[in-house]
Design an enzyme around this catalytic site. Structure first.
Site, short mmCIF file in Angstrom:
data_model
loop_
_atom_site.label_atom_id
_atom_site.label_comp_id
_atom_site.label_asym_id
_atom_site.label_seq_id
_atom_site.Cartn_x
_atom_site.Cartn_y
_atom_site.Cartn_z
N GLN A 86 -37.87 -15.05 -4.55
CA GLN A 86 -38.18 -13.66 -6.16
C GLN A 86 -36.11 -12.70 -6.13
OE1 GLN A 86 -40.33 -10.55 -3.50
NE2 GLN A 86 -41.81 -11.99 -3.63
N HIS A 150 -38.22 -8.76 -1.95
CA HIS A 150 -39.10 -6.94 -2.27
C HIS A 150 -37.21 -6.89 -2.43
CE1 HIS A 150 -42.80 -6.91 0.42
NE2 HIS A 150 -42.53 -8.26 -0.41
N GLU A 240 -49.42 0.35 -5.65
CA GLU A 240 -49.71 1.74 -5.77
C GLU A 240 -49.25 2.49 -7.16
OE1 GLU A 240 -49.16 3.89 -1.46
OE2 GLU A 240 -47.49 4.09 -2.74
N TYR A 250 -43.17 8.08 0.12
CA TYR A 250 -43.94 7.84 -0.37
C TYR A 250 -44.87 7.11 0.84
CZ TYR A 250 -43.35 10.67 -4.47
OH TYR A 250 -42.90 11.91 -5.13
#
Length: 370
Positions: A86, A150, A240, A250
């Site tokens: 990624q 990520h 989210e 979070y």
């Protein structure tokens, strides 16, 4: 809502004949016109004065278009990237003072001996759009990590000119608490001054950390009041929408509305004292990417609504903050042949909505149909 695009015609746009599709929406029919084609894994789009725009391709190429429908120019002088998994050349941000500074900011996965890190840098775009002059890295998280997962990496200019940058947890998974460690850069929103120095310094935290406990935020934007919002990937479920605030946690991977990919629970459930609840969540996952909060310039019914792409379900999404739902806000999914694996969505200076389709290798412009 109907998935199929209702009609295909040809229109003249920027001197070229381009296919126009008509998409049914809650605000009436919308025309969808390709403005750039032949893109390879497009990741982000940014607008320049006079109708020009830039597109990043994940493998490391930055492209300049003098106008919609025009030919691409490869911009030289960008950073070296670790284009693995990624990772690669990711977001781009054109500051509001571009007409004077000509700065372009890029986020990317920067190679390190131990793997790669999420980094951000800036350069000066030449007048002809062919080169970034004097590109320099201004910030990178300290920790290198192996693998290509990520990176996060969206960039947003705050109202005061400072820069927000999302950083993913680097795929450490439910067993890794790096996103919870304020002294580490993974799984954070980072806040930088224009010179790359920390704009937020929290007690006992890595300088620049603004909020923590994020998994992989691949969308970030300001709302009409100048507040920061993000969308981030969950695991299996638990994507989210958040409104990060300084010093807030979070939750990842301690609380989440998702489960692990093997079906096992993650962390302590969905709530814990001292950890924030998402404003909206998705279960099953949609893999949200890109984020834009619309001004209403061309479609007044959508003023203040939240737009995002989906990487696994092939639609452009819209959340209506004025209409509550069990998961947060009421949602509309705009879907058709153009919306295959939507990576980014932006509002153009004229109020049109532009988005990138990875699978089509194209950028599209959405406006009310005549």
């Amino acid at each position: 809502m109907r998935r199929a695009l209702a009609l295909t015609t040809l229109v003249a746009f920027a001197g070229h004949a381009l296919a126009q599709d008509i998409l049914d929406t809650s605000a009436g029919p919308m025309s969808v016109i390709p403005v750039a084609t032949g893109l390879q894994e497009p990741w982000a789009i940014g607008f320049l004065p006079g109708g020009a725009f830039l597109v990043t391709e994940r493998d490391g190429v930055l492209k300049y278009f003098a106008a919609a429908g025009g030919e691409a120019v490869t911009v030289e002088g960008g950073p070296e990237v670790a284009a693995e998994g990624q990772g690669g050349l990711l977001d781009l941000m054109v500051p509001r003072d571009f007409p004077v500074s000509r700065e372009v900011w890029l986020s990317y996965s920067a190679p390190r001996d131990a793997g790669a890190v999420t980094a951000v840098g800036r350069g000066i775009l030449s007048e002809d759009g062919s080169r970034l002059v004097g590109f320099e890295q201004v910030f990178a998280i300290p920790e290198g990590a192996s693998g290509g997962r990520h990176f996060g990496s969206r960039l947003v200019e705050a109202p005061d000119g400072s820069i927000f940058m999302t950083v993913g947890d680097r795929g450490t998974g439910p067993g890794g608490l790096e996103a919870q460690d304020p002294m580490r850069g993974e799984g954070k929103v980072i806040h930088l001054a224009r010179d790359g120095q920390p704009a937020t310094v929290l007690p006992a935290a890595l300088p620049g950390v603004y909020s923590l406990g994020h998994r992989n935020a691949q969308g970030a934007a300001l709302d009409l009041q100048g507040r920061l919002w993000t969308v981030e990937h969950g695991a299996r479920g638990g994507d989210e929408l958040n409104a990060p605030a300084p010093g807030r946690n979070y939750g990842w991977p301690v609380i989440t509305y998702g489960v692990n990919y093997n079906g096992q629970p993650i962390g302590a459930g969905t709530e814990r004292d001292g950890m924030e609840q998402p404003v909206h969540f998705w279960d099953p996952s949609i893999a949200p990417s890109g984020l834009m909060i619309y001004s209403g310039a061309l479609v007044p019914e959508w003023r203040g609504d939240i737009f995002f792409g989906s990487l696994n379900s092939d639609f452009l999404g819209r959340l209506d903050p004025d209409t509550p739902a069990v998961t947060g806000y009421a949602e509309e999914r705009l879907a058709g042949e153009a919306t295959l694996r939507v990576r980014d969505v932006r509002e153009a200076p004229d109020g049109s909505i532009w988005f990138l389709s990875v699978l089509n290798g194209a950028a599209y412009r959405l406006t009310p149909a005549d």
